[in-house]
Design a protein around this motif. Structure first.
Motif, PDB file in Angstrom:
ATOM      1  N   UNK A  80       2.448  24.251  -2.297  1.00 29.83           N
ATOM      2  CA  UNK A  80       2.273  23.876  -3.293  1.00 29.83           C
ATOM      3  C   UNK A  80       3.157  22.004  -3.339  1.00 29.83           C
ATOM      4  N   UNK A  81       4.764  22.133  -3.191  1.00 31.59           N
ATOM      5  CA  UNK A  81       5.310  21.039  -3.026  1.00 31.59           C
ATOM      6  C   UNK A  81       4.387  19.799  -2.177  1.00 31.59           C
ATOM      7  N   UNK A  82       3.714  20.391  -0.813  1.00 29.00           N
ATOM      8  CA  UNK A  82       3.656  19.707   0.105  1.00 29.00           C
ATOM      9  C   UNK A  82       1.834  18.916  -0.588  1.00 29.00           C
ATOM     10  N   UNK A  83       1.117  19.482  -1.258  1.00 31.11           N
ATOM     11  CA  UNK A  83      -0.076  19.124  -2.188  1.00 31.11           C
ATOM     12  C   UNK A  83       0.941  17.822  -2.931  1.00 31.11           C
ATOM     13  N   UNK A  84       1.569  18.096  -3.992  1.00 36.70           N
ATOM     14  CA  UNK A  84       2.349  17.143  -5.042  1.00 36.70           C
ATOM     15  C   UNK A  84       2.969  15.725  -4.316  1.00 36.70           C
ATOM     16  N   UNK A  85       3.150  16.356  -3.472  1.00 39.61           N
ATOM     17  CA  UNK A  85       4.083  14.843  -2.131  1.00 39.61           C
ATOM     18  C   UNK A  85       2.685  13.842  -1.440  1.00 39.61           C
ATOM     19  N   UNK A  86       1.118  14.607  -1.064  1.00 38.53           N
ATOM     20  CA  UNK A  86       0.695  13.898  -0.868  1.00 38.53           C
ATOM     21  C   UNK A  86       0.139  13.541  -1.859  1.00 38.53           C
ATOM     22  N   UNK A  87      -0.276  14.081  -2.973  1.00 40.44           N
ATOM     23  CA  UNK A  87      -0.472  13.475  -4.810  1.00 40.44           C
ATOM     24  C   UNK A  87       0.372  11.982  -4.383  1.00 40.44           C
ATOM     25  N   UNK A  88       1.345  12.311  -4.671  1.00 38.21           N
ATOM     26  CA  UNK A  88       1.976  11.217  -5.432  1.00 38.21           C
ATOM     27  C   UNK A  88       1.920   9.907  -3.653  1.00 38.21           C
ATOM     28  N   UNK A  89       1.672   9.981  -2.814  1.00 35.45           N
ATOM     29  CA  UNK A  89       1.414   8.682  -1.755  1.00 35.45           C
ATOM     30  C   UNK A  89       0.247   8.363  -2.090  1.00 35.45           C
ATOM     31  N   UNK A  90      -0.808   9.489  -1.931  1.00 37.82           N
ATOM     32  CA  UNK A  90      -2.260   8.613  -2.595  1.00 37.82           C
ATOM     33  C   UNK A  90      -1.876   8.085  -3.586  1.00 37.82           C
ATOM     34  N   UNK A  91      -1.328   8.084  -4.821  1.00 41.41           N
ATOM     35  CA  UNK A  91      -1.018   7.039  -5.528  1.00 41.41           C
ATOM     36  C   UNK A  91      -0.172   5.608  -4.874  1.00 41.41           C
ATOM     37  N   UNK A  92       0.630   6.301  -4.465  1.00 42.46           N
ATOM     38  CA  UNK A  92       0.983   4.791  -4.743  1.00 42.46           C
ATOM     39  C   UNK A  92       0.552   4.044  -3.046  1.00 42.46           C
ATOM     40  N   UNK A  93      -0.110   4.248  -2.479  1.00 45.97           N
ATOM     41  CA  UNK A  93      -1.188   3.440  -2.166  1.00 45.97           C
ATOM     42  C   UNK A  93      -2.065   3.059  -2.357  1.00 45.97           C
ATOM     43  N   UNK A  94      -2.905   3.462  -3.085  1.00 43.62           N
ATOM     44  CA  UNK A  94      -4.208   3.931  -3.875  1.00 43.62           C
ATOM     45  C   UNK A  94      -4.286   2.054  -3.969  1.00 43.62           C
ATOM     46  N   UNK A  95      -5.802   1.481  -3.213  1.00 42.33           N
ATOM     47  CA  UNK A  95      -6.082   0.315  -3.415  1.00 42.33           C
ATOM     48  C   UNK A  95      -7.260   0.480  -3.863  1.00 42.33           C
ATOM     49  N   UNK A  96      -7.776   1.739  -4.408  1.00 42.19           N
ATOM     50  CA  UNK A  96      -9.631   2.082  -4.209  1.00 42.19           C
ATOM     51  C   UNK A  96      -8.910   3.462  -5.843  1.00 42.19           C
ATOM     52  N   UNK A  97     -10.490   3.365  -6.024  1.00 37.09           N
ATOM     53  CA  UNK A  97     -10.479   4.402  -7.146  1.00 37.09           C
ATOM     54  C   UNK A  97     -10.639   5.889  -5.996  1.00 37.09           C
ATOM     55  N   UNK A  98     -10.952   6.131  -4.816  1.00 34.05           N
ATOM     56  CA  UNK A  98     -11.540   6.710  -3.985  1.00 34.05           C
ATOM     57  C   UNK A  98      -9.998   8.050  -3.785  1.00 34.05           C
ATOM     58  N   UNK A  99      -8.897   6.644  -4.397  1.00 40.27           N
ATOM     59  CA  UNK A  99      -7.700   7.034  -3.641  1.00 40.27           C
ATOM     60  C   UNK A  99      -7.183   7.396  -4.949  1.00 40.27           C
ATOM     61  N   UNK A 100      -7.441   7.600  -5.959  1.00 34.73           N
ATOM     62  CA  UNK A 100      -7.094   8.271  -7.131  1.00 34.73           C
ATOM     63  C   UNK A 100      -7.550   9.435  -7.816  1.00 34.73           C
ATOM     64  N   UNK A 101      -8.987   9.572  -7.243  1.00 36.95           N
ATOM     65  CA  UNK A 101      -9.087  11.418  -7.063  1.00 36.95           C
ATOM     66  C   UNK A 101      -8.974  12.052  -6.535  1.00 36.95           C
ATOM     67  N   UNK A 102      -8.504  11.636  -5.055  1.00 37.84           N
ATOM     68  CA  UNK A 102      -7.918  12.097  -3.756  1.00 37.84           C
ATOM     69  C   UNK A 102      -6.687  12.826  -4.532  1.00 37.84           C
ATOM     70  N   UNK A 103      -5.877  11.260  -4.908  1.00 39.22           N
ATOM     71  CA  UNK A 103      -4.453  12.069  -6.100  1.00 39.22           C
ATOM     72  C   UNK A 103      -4.581  13.590  -6.566  1.00 39.22           C
ATOM     73  N   UNK A 104      -5.547  12.951  -7.864  1.00 35.15           N
ATOM     74  CA  UNK A 104      -6.064  13.942  -8.817  1.00 35.15           C
ATOM     75  C   UNK A 104      -6.424  15.160  -8.174  1.00 35.15           C
ATOM     76  N   UNK A 105      -6.870  15.384  -7.164  1.00 35.34           N
ATOM     77  CA  UNK A 105      -7.152  16.884  -6.780  1.00 35.34           C
ATOM     78  C   UNK A 105      -6.017  17.437  -6.311  1.00 35.34           C
TER      79      UNK A 105
END
Length: 397
Positions: A80-105
């Motif tokens: 679960x913490x691994x998914x949380x870390x991956x979510x944070x990375x998605x938001x950190x690198x978000x340069x398009x809407x798709x990254x936000x969807x991935x981070x929330x999922x």
């Protein structure tokens, strides 16, 4: 005495990791208006981005709801913490809407693994005889963590640089600290099996549970829907109609709802399950009316009152619903019945919220919010009347 002290220390450390994970799920809340400016998307897109989280939670509940019982608490929580870390990375690198969807999922997958496993882990680490206090720790960690997310992000976005970067960088650091803590805590599941033992947990509703389940599920659905609307569109409403551009204030308003929910859940011990469910519905009803008044009058004080009162109602209703449904379910079907209640609750976070987003363009946020409130009232009023006339029996699982 030393054993008790060590047990409570481990219990509190596990609770702190629980807080970190749940805070990540609500961290983007006060930042959605900034993302709208950056990527230029509509209110509908905001609600869909938000709702993707619920789909992740539901997926985990259905496909891997018994994971921590089979592979162990720590491996499940580390995942679960691994998914949380991956979510944070998605938001950190978000340069398009798709990254936000991935981070929330990914955030939803993290919460789905954590909610049940971390609650059980906190309670199992507590010393013998400390079950009641451990339940308090788990409850406070869950809802308190959800409240800390928007509060932390709002403060950093308002008073620190890089509002779309720093909150997630801080959270990623906290997740790494959580990894270190978990690796030092003991495993509490003795009879562990391999990942192949994890089985999908299909929803179940035995006949003897239905009379209790229906009003409990309605109350849970409405309470989570109210939270969904607050955490997805309230920052935009505050900025657009009340001219509250302070991200810290937006985060605080959302946080108050979660902190109030914690208070409502704790009050169930004093009020009792039979009275808490109808009382929770009544308080939820009051919160919805206050929210309608806030939308109609554009008064910040009513928004704050709606958050607090609605949060208390959600906490009372959901904890009582969970206790009532668990008490009515047969022992060999209890886990499946509880999972069904959670699926209904998290559906409340997704479907109605997307409905508000769909109506926001033709009706505006205020009009869409009033339609949402009318629909929720149609659900919760009959449930409250039914429960007042036929209160649930207080039965222990």
């Amino acid at each position: 005495m030393d054993g008790d002290r060590q047990g409570w220390l481990q219990c509190l450390l596990a609770g702190a990791v629980f807080v970190v994970c749940m805070a990540g799920t609500t961290l983007p809340t006060p930042l959605y208006p900034l993302y709208q400016e950056k990527f230029g998307f509509s209110e509908l897109t905001v609600t869909v981005v938000y709702a993707v989280y619920a789909f992740g939670v539901i997926g985990v509940l259905l496909l891997a709801g018994n994971a921590s019982d089979t592979v162990g608490r720590r491996p499940t929580l580390l995942c679960g913490l691994g998914f949380a870390a991956a979510s944070a990375v998605c938001f950190l690198t978000a340069d398009s809407l798709g990254w936000l969807y991935a981070g929330r999922l990914l955030s939803g997958l993290s919460a789905g693994l954590f909610t049940g496993a971390a609650t059980a882990y906190v309670m199992e680490l507590a010393p013998p005889g400390g079950g009641s206090r451990a339940t308090l720790v788990a409850t406070a960690a869950n809802m308190g963590g959800l409240g800390c997310g928007p509060l932390l992000a709002g403060l950093l976005a308002e008073y620190a640089p890089d509002p779309l970067v720093l909150p997630f960088a801080v959270h990623l650091g906290l997740v790494v600290a959580g990894f270190v803590v978990l690796l030092r805590l003991p495993e509490t599941v003795r009879d562990r099996r391999g990942p192949g033992a994890v089985r999908p947990q299909l929803p179940a509703l035995p006949a003897q549970v239905r009379a209790v389940f229906v009003p409990a599920a309605i109350a849970s659905f409405v309470g989570f829907a109210l939270f969904g609307v607050f955490t997805s569109v309230s920052p935009a409403f505050l900025a657009r109609y009340l001219h509250v551009d302070n991200h810290a204030v937006s985060g605080l308003v959302v946080a108050l709802a979660f902190f109030a929910s914690t208070a409502g859940q704790l009050a169930v011990d004093r009020v009792g399950v039979p009275r808490s469910l109808p009382l929770g519905c009544a308080v939820l009803l009051t919160g919805l009316v206050l929210l309608a008044a806030a939308l109609y009058t554009d008064l910040l004080v009513l928004v704050v009152l709606a958050a607090v009162v609605g949060g208390v109602g959600q906490g009372l209703a959901f904890r009582a619903a969970l206790s009532a449904v668990a008490g009515a379910a047969p022992a060999d079907r209890r886990a499946a019945v509880i999972s069904t209640l959670f699926v209904v609750a998290y559906t409340g976070i997704s479907i109605p919220v997307i409905g508000v987003g769909l109506l926001a363009d033709p009706l505006g946020l205020e009009g869409a919010g009033l339609v949402f409130i009318a629909c929720m009232l149609v659900l919760v009023v009959p449930a409250a009347v039914y429960l007042i006339r036929r209160p649930v029996a207080a039965r222990r699982p």
